[in-house]
Design a protein around this motif. Structure first.
Motif, PDB file in Angstrom:
ATOM      1  N   ASP A  57       4.455 -33.836 -27.821  1.00  0.00           N
ATOM      2  CA  ASP A  57       3.153 -33.993 -28.470  1.00  0.00           C
ATOM      3  C   ASP A  57       2.720 -32.745 -29.231  1.00  0.00           C
ATOM      4  O   ASP A  57       1.639 -32.719 -29.807  1.00  0.00           O
ATOM      5  N   GLU A  58       3.563 -31.700 -29.231  1.00  0.00           N
ATOM      6  CA  GLU A  58       3.183 -30.437 -29.854  1.00  0.00           C
ATOM      7  C   GLU A  58       3.637 -30.374 -31.311  1.00  0.00           C
ATOM      8  O   GLU A  58       4.834 -30.502 -31.611  1.00  0.00           O
ATOM      9  N   LEU A  59       2.686 -30.164 -32.204  1.00  0.00           N
ATOM     10  CA  LEU A  59       2.976 -30.002 -33.626  1.00  0.00           C
ATOM     11  C   LEU A  59       3.432 -28.563 -33.864  1.00  0.00           C
ATOM     12  O   LEU A  59       2.708 -27.616 -33.564  1.00  0.00           O
ATOM     13  N   LEU A  60       4.640 -28.407 -34.431  1.00  0.00           N
ATOM     14  CA  LEU A  60       5.181 -27.072 -34.661  1.00  0.00           C
ATOM     15  C   LEU A  60       5.282 -26.709 -36.141  1.00  0.00           C
ATOM     16  O   LEU A  60       5.472 -25.544 -36.485  1.00  0.00           O
ATOM     17  N   GLY A  61       5.175 -27.692 -37.002  1.00  0.00           N
ATOM     18  CA  GLY A  61       5.258 -27.425 -38.430  1.00  0.00           C
ATOM     19  C   GLY A  61       5.164 -28.721 -39.208  1.00  0.00           C
ATOM     20  O   GLY A  61       5.194 -29.806 -38.639  1.00  0.00           O
ATOM     21  N   PHE A  62       5.045 -28.574 -40.532  1.00  0.00           N
ATOM     22  CA  PHE A  62       5.009 -29.757 -41.387  1.00  0.00           C
ATOM     23  C   PHE A  62       5.242 -29.358 -42.831  1.00  0.00           C
ATOM     24  O   PHE A  62       5.143 -28.194 -43.204  1.00  0.00           O
ATOM     25  N   TYR A  63       5.566 -30.363 -43.628  1.00  0.00           N
ATOM     26  CA  TYR A  63       5.644 -30.170 -45.069  1.00  0.00           C
ATOM     27  C   TYR A  63       5.197 -31.438 -45.769  1.00  0.00           C
ATOM     28  O   TYR A  63       5.174 -32.517 -45.175  1.00  0.00           O
ATOM     29  N   SER A  64       4.856 -31.271 -47.041  1.00  0.00           N
ATOM     30  CA  SER A  64       4.490 -32.402 -47.872  1.00  0.00           C
ATOM     31  C   SER A  64       5.187 -32.271 -49.216  1.00  0.00           C
ATOM     32  O   SER A  64       5.234 -31.189 -49.804  1.00  0.00           O
ATOM     33  N   LEU A  65       5.728 -33.372 -49.685  1.00  0.00           N
ATOM     34  CA  LEU A  65       6.498 -33.427 -50.918  1.00  0.00           C
ATOM     35  C   LEU A  65       5.754 -34.301 -51.926  1.00  0.00           C
ATOM     36  O   LEU A  65       5.501 -35.473 -51.662  1.00  0.00           O
ATOM     37  N   LEU A  66       5.388 -33.717 -53.051  1.00  0.00           N
ATOM     38  CA  LEU A  66       4.805 -34.502 -54.139  1.00  0.00           C
ATOM     39  C   LEU A  66       5.947 -35.129 -54.922  1.00  0.00           C
ATOM     40  O   LEU A  66       6.987 -34.498 -55.121  1.00  0.00           O
ATOM     41  N   GLU A  67       5.742 -36.357 -55.400  1.00  0.00           N
ATOM     42  CA  GLU A  67       6.847 -37.061 -56.037  1.00  0.00           C
ATOM     43  C   GLU A  67       6.860 -36.972 -57.559  1.00  0.00           C
ATOM     44  O   GLU A  67       7.929 -37.018 -58.160  1.00  0.00           O
ATOM     45  N   ASP A  68       5.719 -36.856 -58.205  1.00  0.00           N
ATOM     46  CA  ASP A  68       5.704 -36.890 -59.668  1.00  0.00           C
ATOM     47  C   ASP A  68       4.682 -35.928 -60.233  1.00  0.00           C
ATOM     48  O   ASP A  68       3.494 -36.259 -60.240  1.00  0.00           O
ATOM     49  N   PRO A  69       5.129 -34.760 -60.655  1.00  0.00           N
ATOM     50  CA  PRO A  69       6.501 -34.251 -60.636  1.00  0.00           C
ATOM     51  C   PRO A  69       6.860 -33.724 -59.251  1.00  0.00           C
ATOM     52  O   PRO A  69       5.979 -33.365 -58.468  1.00  0.00           O
ATOM     53  N   PRO A  70       8.157 -33.666 -58.958  1.00  0.00           N
ATOM     54  CA  PRO A  70       8.598 -33.239 -57.628  1.00  0.00           C
ATOM     55  C   PRO A  70       8.162 -31.812 -57.302  1.00  0.00           C
ATOM     56  O   PRO A  70       8.434 -30.882 -58.058  1.00  0.00           O
ATOM     57  N   GLU A  71       7.473 -31.659 -56.162  1.00  0.00           N
ATOM     58  CA  GLU A  71       7.024 -30.335 -55.744  1.00  0.00           C
ATOM     59  C   GLU A  71       6.849 -30.298 -54.231  1.00  0.00           C
ATOM     60  O   GLU A  71       6.297 -31.226 -53.643  1.00  0.00           O
ATOM     61  N   LEU A  72       7.324 -29.219 -53.625  1.00  0.00           N
ATOM     62  CA  LEU A  72       7.015 -28.950 -52.220  1.00  0.00           C
ATOM     63  C   LEU A  72       5.604 -28.395 -52.224  1.00  0.00           C
ATOM     64  O   LEU A  72       5.374 -27.261 -52.616  1.00  0.00           O
ATOM     65  N   ASP A  73       4.648 -29.221 -51.853  1.00  0.00           N
ATOM     66  CA  ASP A  73       3.240 -28.855 -51.975  1.00  0.00           C
ATOM     67  C   ASP A  73       2.765 -27.990 -50.819  1.00  0.00           C
ATOM     68  O   ASP A  73       1.996 -27.060 -51.013  1.00  0.00           O
ATOM     69  N   ILE A  74       3.191 -28.327 -49.621  1.00  0.00           N
ATOM     70  CA  ILE A  74       2.745 -27.619 -48.419  1.00  0.00           C
ATOM     71  C   ILE A  74       3.939 -27.475 -47.483  1.00  0.00           C
ATOM     72  O   ILE A  74       4.700 -28.421 -47.294  1.00  0.00           O
ATOM     73  N   LEU A  75       4.082 -26.297 -46.883  1.00  0.00           N
ATOM     74  CA  LEU A  75       5.053 -26.080 -45.815  1.00  0.00           C
ATOM     75  C   LEU A  75       4.470 -25.037 -44.884  1.00  0.00           C
ATOM     76  O   LEU A  75       4.137 -23.929 -45.332  1.00  0.00           O
ATOM     77  N   PHE A  76       4.304 -25.410 -43.630  1.00  0.00           N
ATOM     78  CA  PHE A  76       3.797 -24.481 -42.624  1.00  0.00           C
ATOM     79  C   PHE A  76       4.609 -24.629 -41.346  1.00  0.00           C
ATOM     80  O   PHE A  76       4.984 -25.737 -40.966  1.00  0.00           O
ATOM     81  N   VAL A  77       4.860 -23.504 -40.701  1.00  0.00           N
ATOM     82  CA  VAL A  77       5.458 -23.470 -39.371  1.00  0.00           C
ATOM     83  C   VAL A  77       4.480 -22.709 -38.491  1.00  0.00           C
ATOM     84  O   VAL A  77       3.998 -21.632 -38.877  1.00  0.00           O
ATOM     85  N   ALA A  78       4.175 -23.257 -37.336  1.00  0.00           N
ATOM     86  CA  ALA A  78       3.260 -22.594 -36.401  1.00  0.00           C
ATOM     87  C   ALA A  78       3.761 -21.184 -36.109  1.00  0.00           C
ATOM     88  O   ALA A  78       4.970 -20.943 -36.007  1.00  0.00           O
ATOM     89  N   ASP A  79       2.838 -20.261 -35.976  1.00  0.00           N
ATOM     90  CA  ASP A  79       3.211 -18.862 -35.716  1.00  0.00           C
ATOM     91  C   ASP A  79       4.158 -18.744 -34.517  1.00  0.00           C
ATOM     92  O   ASP A  79       5.141 -18.008 -34.563  1.00  0.00           O
ATOM     93  N   ALA A  80       3.895 -19.488 -33.447  1.00  0.00           N
ATOM     94  CA  ALA A  80       4.711 -19.412 -32.231  1.00  0.00           C
ATOM     95  C   ALA A  80       6.124 -19.961 -32.433  1.00  0.00           C
ATOM     96  O   ALA A  80       7.020 -19.665 -31.646  1.00  0.00           O
ATOM     97  N   ALA A  81       6.338 -20.760 -33.481  1.00  0.00           N
ATOM     98  CA  ALA A  81       7.648 -21.366 -33.729  1.00  0.00           C
ATOM     99  C   ALA A  81       8.424 -20.654 -34.839  1.00  0.00           C
ATOM    100  O   ALA A  81       9.526 -21.073 -35.173  1.00  0.00           O
ATOM    101  N   GLN A  82       7.878 -19.591 -35.386  1.00  0.00           N
ATOM    102  CA  GLN A  82       8.567 -18.875 -36.461  1.00  0.00           C
ATOM    103  C   GLN A  82       9.754 -18.107 -35.911  1.00  0.00           C
ATOM    104  O   GLN A  82       9.757 -17.648 -34.769  1.00  0.00           O
ATOM    105  N   GLY A  83      10.794 -18.001 -36.727  1.00  0.00           N
ATOM    106  CA  GLY A  83      11.996 -17.286 -36.328  1.00  0.00           C
ATOM    107  C   GLY A  83      12.969 -18.112 -35.515  1.00  0.00           C
ATOM    108  O   GLY A  83      13.979 -17.595 -35.047  1.00  0.00           O
ATOM    109  N   LEU A  84      12.689 -19.397 -35.350  1.00  0.00           N
ATOM    110  CA  LEU A  84      13.548 -20.272 -34.543  1.00  0.00           C
ATOM    111  C   LEU A  84      14.386 -21.226 -35.389  1.00  0.00           C
ATOM    112  O   LEU A  84      15.057 -22.100 -34.849  1.00  0.00           O
TER     113      LEU A  84
END
Length: 150
Positions: A57-84
């Motif tokens: 149930d723990e959210l560790l990160g996420f991303y969102s992809l825009l389709e037109d035009p293609p773009e990685l709009d958001i990408l986050f990794v929780a601070d505690a999960a960085q480096g893994l």
């Protein structure tokens, strides 16, 4: 923390995605203004391919992809999960999703401190997006990922 599963985010997760984003140490201090008043909404999730990395149930990160035009709009990794390696897994997942949608490349406008990460992941620098005060007071690197075809 077990190996996170990357799943399509649901509109019901909007609050949790927003909270993870606002808790990021990367967006404190000088960079905090870009997130002022910003929220990932249920409508945004419903309208854009958004994927969450979950360990149970723990959210560790996420991303969102825009389709037109293609773009990685958001990408986050929780601070505690960085480096893994979770950021790398999210990028690999994003590239598979982009390929499945017929995209040839994906644009990224990067948070300046994240530039080395994107370069390590295989993105190529294509330019600079100028500052847009008062919310964005710094130039941002622009990059592209070439989407593998096979």
């Amino acid at each position: 923390m077990g190996r996170p599963e990357i799943l399509r985010a649901t509109p019901a997760q909007a609050g949790a995605l927003t909270a993870l984003m606002h808790a990021s140490a990367a967006y404190q201090g000088d960079y905090a203004s870009i997130l002022d008043g910003y929220a990932v909404t249920p409508a945004y999730i419903a309208g854009n391919p958004t994927f969450a990395a979950m360990a149970g149930d723990e959210l560790l990160g996420f991303y969102s992809l825009l389709e037109d035009p293609p773009e990685l709009d958001i990408l986050f990794v929780a601070d505690a999960a960085q480096g893994l390696g979770l950021g790398a897994r999210l990028i690999a997942h994003m590239l598979r999703e982009a390929r499945a949608r017929g995209m040839r490349d994906v644009r990224v406008v990067s948070h300046p401190p994240a530039l080395p990460f994107y370069l390590r992941m295989g993105a190529r620098r294509t330019g600079t997006i100028p500052a847009a005060p008062p919310k964005v007071r710094w130039d941002r690197p622009e990059l592209r990922f070439d989407v593998p075809t096979g």
